[in-house]
Design a protein around this motif. Structure first.
Motif, mmCIF file in Angstrom:
data_model
loop_
_atom_site.group_PDB
_atom_site.id
_atom_site.type_symbol
_atom_site.label_atom_id
_atom_site.label_comp_id
_atom_site.label_asym_id
_atom_site.label_seq_id
_atom_site.Cartn_x
_atom_site.Cartn_y
_atom_site.Cartn_z
ATOM 1 N N ALA A 48 34.406 43.259 31.574
ATOM 2 C CA ALA A 48 35.832 43.535 31.393
ATOM 3 C C ALA A 48 36.681 42.263 31.454
ATOM 4 O O ALA A 48 37.845 42.274 31.052
ATOM 5 C CB ALA A 48 36.315 44.527 32.447
ATOM 6 N N GLN A 50 37.876 40.606 34.030
ATOM 7 C CA GLN A 50 38.713 40.381 35.218
ATOM 8 C C GLN A 50 37.876 39.691 36.298
ATOM 9 O O GLN A 50 36.799 40.189 36.645
ATOM 10 C CB GLN A 50 39.234 41.726 35.754
ATOM 11 C CG GLN A 50 40.185 41.573 36.939
ATOM 12 C CD GLN A 50 40.217 42.792 37.852
ATOM 13 O OE1 GLN A 50 39.692 43.837 37.478
ATOM 14 N NE2 GLN A 50 40.803 42.659 39.029
ATOM 15 N N GLN A 52 36.547 39.440 39.441
ATOM 16 C CA GLN A 52 36.555 40.414 40.539
ATOM 17 C C GLN A 52 35.770 39.937 41.750
ATOM 18 O O GLN A 52 35.965 40.444 42.852
ATOM 19 C CB GLN A 52 35.963 41.746 40.027
ATOM 20 C CG GLN A 52 36.865 42.922 40.320
ATOM 21 C CD GLN A 52 36.237 44.264 40.045
ATOM 22 O OE1 GLN A 52 35.191 44.406 39.448
ATOM 23 N NE2 GLN A 52 36.913 45.294 40.519
#
Lengths: 84, 84
Positions: A48, A50, A52
């Motif tokens: 995705a 991002q 994280q």
């Protein structure tokens, strides 16, 4: 629910390289890197994009506190959490 | 990228109640609970309903290892991680 997680390491670059190498089949890759006097702070992301999972230098020689951030739907929700 | 995170606590029920109370504005709530002889294992979820943050009893009196699970796109990817 979990926005991001930060783990401290004596060698944050090696820790990030480990995650990137071992979890490459899951799409894990380095997305951000900030250099600090104590070592790099590195953000890893999955497919995705991002960042994280973060690795960062040790704050001290003792415990290694875990930095856990939860997602909030709004600024008002953040204020409500601090008021709780 | 992060599938779920498990944190050990001397009182996992109190830890879960803390997260649920303080982060209620972020939609955090208990979704699953498994009782064990050493105390409950509790899964907390956000608005999406996936139990992403888990509290569980201490494994021992010393360190408290963090249980971190990353998301994998397929069974083949999991096999590739173990082979890395």
């Amino acid at each position: 629910m979990i926005d991001h997680l930060g783990l401290q390491s004596a060698d944050p670059a090696a820790a990030a390289a480990f995650y990137e190498r071992v979890f490459e089949p899951c799409g894990v890759r380095e997305m951000m890197r900030h250099d600090t006097p104590h070592g790099p702070v590195i953000g890893l992301a999955g497919p995705a994009g991002q960042p994280q999972l973060w690795t960062s230098p040790l704050e001290g020689p003792g415990d290694r506190p875990v930095h856990l951030a939860l997602a909030a739907p709004s600024r008002d929700a953040v204020d409500a959490v601090f008021a709780a």
